[in-house]
Scaffold this motif. Structure first.
Motif, PDB file in Angstrom:
ATOM      1  N   GLU A  69      -8.784  27.262  33.776  1.00 31.57           N
ATOM      2  CA  GLU A  69      -9.039  28.698  33.751  1.00 31.57           C
ATOM      3  C   GLU A  69      -7.773  29.504  34.052  1.00 31.57           C
ATOM      4  OE1 GLU A  69     -12.619  31.422  35.300  1.00 31.57           O
ATOM      5  OE2 GLU A  69     -11.532  30.396  36.893  1.00 31.57           O
ATOM      6  N   GLU A  70      -6.880  28.940  34.840  1.00 35.38           N
ATOM      7  CA  GLU A  70      -5.651  29.641  35.238  1.00 35.38           C
ATOM      8  C   GLU A  70      -4.553  29.592  34.182  1.00 35.38           C
ATOM      9  OE1 GLU A  70      -4.476  27.719  38.831  1.00 35.38           O
ATOM     10  OE2 GLU A  70      -6.123  28.549  39.986  1.00 35.38           O
ATOM     11  N   LEU A  71      -4.692  28.730  33.181  1.00 36.90           N
ATOM     12  CA  LEU A  71      -3.625  28.569  32.190  1.00 36.90           C
ATOM     13  C   LEU A  71      -3.417  29.845  31.384  1.00 36.90           C
ATOM     14  CD1 LEU A  71      -4.417  25.013  30.798  1.00 36.90           C
ATOM     15  CD2 LEU A  71      -2.585  25.667  32.370  1.00 36.90           C
ATOM     16  N   PRO A  72      -2.161  30.241  31.220  1.00 39.43           N
ATOM     17  CA  PRO A  72      -1.867  31.420  30.395  1.00 39.43           C
ATOM     18  C   PRO A  72      -1.870  31.029  28.912  1.00 39.43           C
ATOM     19  CG  PRO A  72       0.155  30.538  31.313  1.00 39.43           C
ATOM     20  CD  PRO A  72      -0.968  29.691  31.844  1.00 39.43           C
ATOM     21  N   ILE A  73      -2.941  31.365  28.232  1.00 43.01           N
ATOM     22  CA  ILE A  73      -3.057  31.013  26.819  1.00 43.01           C
ATOM     23  C   ILE A  73      -3.070  32.298  26.002  1.00 43.01           C
ATOM     24  CG2 ILE A  73      -4.472  29.894  25.063  1.00 43.01           C
ATOM     25  CD1 ILE A  73      -5.592  28.112  27.268  1.00 43.01           C
ATOM     26  N   ARG A  74      -2.150  32.357  25.039  1.00 41.44           N
ATOM     27  CA  ARG A  74      -2.123  33.518  24.145  1.00 41.44           C
ATOM     28  C   ARG A  74      -3.367  33.500  23.268  1.00 41.44           C
ATOM     29  NH1 ARG A  74       2.707  31.278  21.993  1.00 41.44           N
ATOM     30  NH2 ARG A  74       1.492  31.337  20.098  1.00 41.44           N
ATOM     31  N   ARG A  75      -3.740  34.645  22.807  1.00 38.55           N
ATOM     32  CA  ARG A  75      -4.886  34.769  21.902  1.00 38.55           C
ATOM     33  C   ARG A  75      -4.682  33.844  20.703  1.00 38.55           C
ATOM     34  NH1 ARG A  75      -8.375  39.637  19.969  1.00 38.55           N
ATOM     35  NH2 ARG A  75      -8.671  39.054  17.810  1.00 38.55           N
ATOM     36  N   GLY A  76      -5.656  32.976  20.483  1.00 42.94           N
ATOM     37  CA  GLY A  76      -5.586  32.022  19.384  1.00 42.94           C
ATOM     38  C   GLY A  76      -4.730  30.803  19.685  1.00 42.94           C
TER      39      GLY A  76
END
Length: 129
Positions: free
Chosen positions: A16-23
């Motif tokens: 949940e904490e991972l910084p994931i860009r949209r897509g």
């Protein structure tokens, strides 16, 4: 290997904490120093990441799955429900106690027990569902 509900919860909170860009998609490899959960071996982490994936809690990229790990794009509704139900340490402790009294657990039972505990807390506040 035995399934460890504490490790599953910890891994879900880390995802949940991972910084994931949209897509975007993130590859999670258990022996990567940044992905290790203290007190667990890479083999334990890999096994439990796969359990999270097979439980249908996450969506990744099946074709781009790293060797010995998973790819993670987002949580499924079931994954969000599980994580939201077991998020607080207090609810998690009560959930594990309830599961141990029942003699075992499945991820679905843990989620349902945590939701029932949360409903009980709402009821105590006069917000019965």
């Amino acid at each position: 290997m035995r399934r460890d509900p504490d490790l599953i919860r910890k891994l879900m909170l880390r995802l949940e904490e991972l910084p994931i860009r949209r897509g975007g998609v993130v590859s999670i490899v258990p022996d990567d120093e940044t992905e290790i959960v203290e007190g667990y071996t890479p083999a334990e982490i890999e096994y439990h990441l796969r359990q999270i994936d097979m439980a249908g809690f996450i969506i990744g990229d099946r074709d781009g799955r790293p060797a010995g790990g998973i790819s993670f794009r987002e949580f499924t509704p079931a994954g969000h429900d599980f994580l939201d139900a077991v998020r607080t340490p207090e609810t998690w402790a009560k959930t594990k106690t309830a599961a141990s009294r029942a003699g075992g657990f499945t991820l679905e039972i843990l989620k349902d027990a945590a939701k029932a505990i949360a409903r009980g807390e709402l009821h105590k506040l006069g917000l019965a569902l």
